[in-house]
Design an enzyme around this catalytic site. Sequence first.
Site, PDB file in Angstrom:
ATOM      1  N   LYS A  61       0.858  -1.184   0.000  1.00  0.00           N
ATOM      2  CA  LYS A  61       0.000   0.000   0.000  1.00  0.00           C
ATOM      3  C   LYS A  61       0.894   1.234   0.000  1.00  0.00           C
ATOM      4  O   LYS A  61       1.804   1.343   0.831  1.00  0.00           O
ATOM      5  CB  LYS A  61      -0.889   0.001   1.255  1.00  0.00           C
ATOM      6  N   ASP A  88     -12.680   2.106   4.230  1.00  0.00           N
ATOM      7  CA  ASP A  88     -11.829   2.849   5.170  1.00  0.00           C
ATOM      8  C   ASP A  88     -12.334   2.705   6.605  1.00  0.00           C
ATOM      9  O   ASP A  88     -12.084   3.580   7.442  1.00  0.00           O
ATOM     10  CB  ASP A  88     -11.717   4.331   4.793  1.00  0.00           C
TER      11      ASP A  88
HETATM   12 ZN    ZN Z   1      -7.436   4.024   4.444  1.00  0.00          ZN
END
Ligand code: ZN
Length: 431
Positions: free
Chosen positions: A213, A343
């Site tokens: 990421k 998220d």
């Molecule tokens: Zn995030």
Amino acid sequence: MLSKLKLAIVPFLFPAPFISAQPTATHAARTLIRAGHLLDVKTGKLLDGETIVVAGDTIQSIAPTAQITSQPGDAVIDLGALTVLPGLIDVHTHLTMNPNFDPYYEITQTSAKEAINGVANARVTLLAGITTVRNVGADGFVDVDLRDAINSGQVPGPHMQVSGPLIGITGGHCDDNLLPIQYHAVGDGVADGSPAVQHMVRQNIKYGADLIKICATGGVLSKGDDPQASQFTLEEMQAIVADAHRLGRKVAAHAHGAQGILWATEAGVDSIEHGSYIDDAAIAEMKKRGTYLVPTLYLEDWMIEKGNLPPFYHQKMIDVSAVAKSNIKRAMQAGVKIAMGTDAAVYPHGLNAHELDVYVNQLGMTPLSALQTATINAADLMGWTAKTGTLEPGKWADIIAVDKNPLDDVRVLQDVKFVMKGGVVYKNEGK
Ligand SMILES: [Zn+2]
């Protein structure tokens, strides 16, 4: 097999109040799930009176209930009139984090606290019907240990792919920017320049990351940076993607600004996270390459209603929220591939399915397409199509059930009545 043995032991280790989320381990050779209705998420077809035969952690067969009689030793779960579908997948979670943006809270988090958060949040997420997550950012490789603890049956939680620390530039969204220089605070994944970012990719893989990421642009919940400004250069991201792909890892890029989205896509990342300022050039490039977009939009609604952000985050949240939905809607309508990400951690864990409500009831996506973002598409993005995303023989027995057909109202997914993951029942409020 190992995991089932360990799960069976768990109830003897904890006093009764703490075992409610522990699975009902079954020792039967097969489990027959009698489904009032079975939703095929590929076609949207609803079949009545189907039985799913589960053996170990896998779906063995699916057929009309009349054709499958139980054998001695079978466990039978009758879900009555519930609608059964594959467990949902969230490709953007932070299970080790909680929705608290008080700066002192943030700087006093330790790996131990984050591990405890992770154990609690993994359970909540699973019980909400999310049987698989892609966890995209955790300090100290706490996510690696959480994944391993879940896989060994030590704690309940979804199947996980984990990224370890976020890789980003000095002073960027993925650095620690709350303290002045004398504290020498640096994010675990900070790296500048191609050799340094390559080293960081290799280090994350060394310590257990399933994917990489990165932060391609500034972000909202970080101090002193601009969501629209690019952070990594195109060359740095090309170096990251080359190393990650050569080593068998996909790359997810946090990107709000249009140029950062375009550069990350050109560099070959597998998904763009957020995509708030996506423009026509980025849409065209993502379509050309088949790059997934992972919108994380329900968080904006939650923040506007209940958020309590420090001033240096607050204005950025307002600015991004003002444009993100209309931009994402254009990308959806243009045919960019979408996978559901939430998220979760920016708002409380377990509300993940609210994201689909936004896609359908605010952005005009069809309920079937929305459901596919959280099943078929998400599994494809994770490279796990052979394991999950649909109910088919040979895949994990990751099965949920709800009161009504979610194609009539996706909000029913916010109240999941039955959860099986890997052949083990974690929740059954059926009938
Ligand atoms: Zn995030």
